[in-house]
Design an enzyme around this catalytic site. Structure first.
Site, PDB file in Angstrom:
ATOM      1  CB  ALA A 155      12.500  28.021  14.034  1.00 18.59           C
ATOM      2  N   GLY A 160       9.357  23.605  16.262  1.00 18.13           N
ATOM      3  CA  GLY A 160       9.399  22.420  17.110  1.00 18.13           C
ATOM      4  C   GLY A 160      10.449  22.529  18.198  1.00 18.13           C
ATOM      5  CE  LYS A 162       1.647  32.938  11.769  1.00 18.85           C
ATOM      6  NZ  LYS A 162       2.041  31.546  12.062  1.00 18.85           N
ATOM      7  CG  ASN A 208       2.096  33.094   7.569  1.00 23.24           C
ATOM      8  OD1 ASN A 208       3.196  33.538   7.891  1.00 23.24           O
ATOM      9  ND2 ASN A 208       1.535  32.070   8.191  1.00 23.24           N
ATOM     10  CB  SER A 210       9.512  30.326   7.635  1.00 25.82           C
ATOM     11  OG  SER A 210       8.211  30.535   7.105  1.00 25.82           O
TER      12      SER A 210
END
Length: 323
Positions: A23, A25, A198, A202, A269
């Site tokens: 997703a 890249g 970030k 996460n 993810s």
């Protein structure tokens, strides 16, 4: 239809090799090509599909088909040295990023790591001490839905900067390219703090999505108790970041929660890896943070609990991975 090289595009001389066509890249590779860069890809699982059909990005902002300049099975097949190697692979135990890219790194190459987690850059810096290392954080909701197929759900901002700190002309080139095609991009001289920022998102949402029984972001925030847990984990990340010398903005938690509430429902993810019986980025997202906390004497009991439980789940996936 977008080709890997577009006449009249901006900065067509910039040569970019994307390692990993999932997703992240796939999305950023397509956008950089749309901006006029010469983009090639290293694809293993999806090689044949991408060679035949390119990469399709489905998005409310407009669907695109990205045809890379070269579709390779390994970096050493590139045949020269690109200006930028964009690494968008998972950060997993045993994964050897230096080996993946070594065959294409030249004297003028910059390496951009667009990957999850904290404290993930050192192996690459040690392997290439004379090479500029850039670290990047993707604030995006996007999934790989099949070979060469990307579904972009929401957001897309990229934050990047020179590792461990300082200015970078190559980072500015990437910013210019992305912003020319409508992708927000922020260049920072303090990318380590950006990585902690970030992690604020996460650290709670990835683990809770798996341990909560396979729930998306909206389901997590529809429950008072899971929202309370997410906030508490975010507070632990902020405490740890401050102890590590990277204090975060006072409103970072509220901004993350509000941004997630208005985002389209999104499977993280980590959840997609779990559902497909693939190893999860447990160490990069939680394990490294837990080890840093222990070295600094910072108590993060909720993150330690999520880490211990996720390791149990991940060990079962590793013992019997999906085909």
């Amino acid at each position: 239809m977008e080709k890997g090289r577009r006449e009249g595009g901006k900065s067509p001389e910039v040569r970019i090799l994307v390692i990993g066509t999932g997703a992240i890249g796939g999305f950023y590779g397509a956008k950089l090509a749309q901006a006029g860069a010469r983009v090639s890809v290293v694809a293993r699982t999806d090689h044949d599909a991408i060679l035949a059909e390119g990469i399709h990005v489905e998005s409310d902002a407009g669907d695109t088909r990205f045809v890379p300049e070269k579709v390779l099975r390994s970096a050493r097949e590139y045949g020269d040295a690109p200006d930028i190697i964009l690494v968008a692979t998972k950060v997993l135990p045993g994964a050897d990023t230096p080996s993946l890219i070594r065959g294409a790194v030249g004297p003028g190459t910059s390496i951009l790591l667009v990957q999850n987690g904290i404290d993930i850059e050192e192996p690459v810096r040690l392997a290439f001490p004379d090479t500029e290392i850039l670290s990047g954080l993707a604030f995006i909701a996007a999934n790989r839905t099949g070979p060469g197929r990307i579904l972009h759900l929401d957001y897309g901002r990229l934050t990047l900067g020179r590792y461990p700190s300082g200015p970078s002309s190559r980072a500015e080139v990437i910013r210019s390219l992305l912003e020319s095609v409508g992708v927000p991009c922020l260049v920072t001289q303090d990318v380590l703090t950006a990585r902690w920022q970030k992690l604020v998102w996460n650290a709670p949402f990835n683990p809770i999505s798996v341990l909560g029984g396979g729930v998306d972001t909206q389901a997590i925030l529809s429950s008072e108790e899971s929202t309370r847990l997410a906030r508490a984990v975010m507070e632990e990340v902020c405490q740890l970041a401050a102890a590590a010398g990277h204090p975060l903005p006072v409103d970072v938690i509220d901004q993350n929660l509000q941004g997630t509430r208005v985002m389209k429902p999104y499977k993280t993810s980590m959840l997609l890896d779990f559902e497909n019986r693939r190893p999860m980025e447990v160490e990069a997202i939680l394990g490294n943070a837990v080890r840093i906390a222990r070295s600094l004497g910072v108590a993060i009991p909720r993150m330690e609990t999520l880490y211990a439980l996720l390791k149990l789940v991940d060990s079962r996936l590793t013992a019997s991975p999906g085909v």
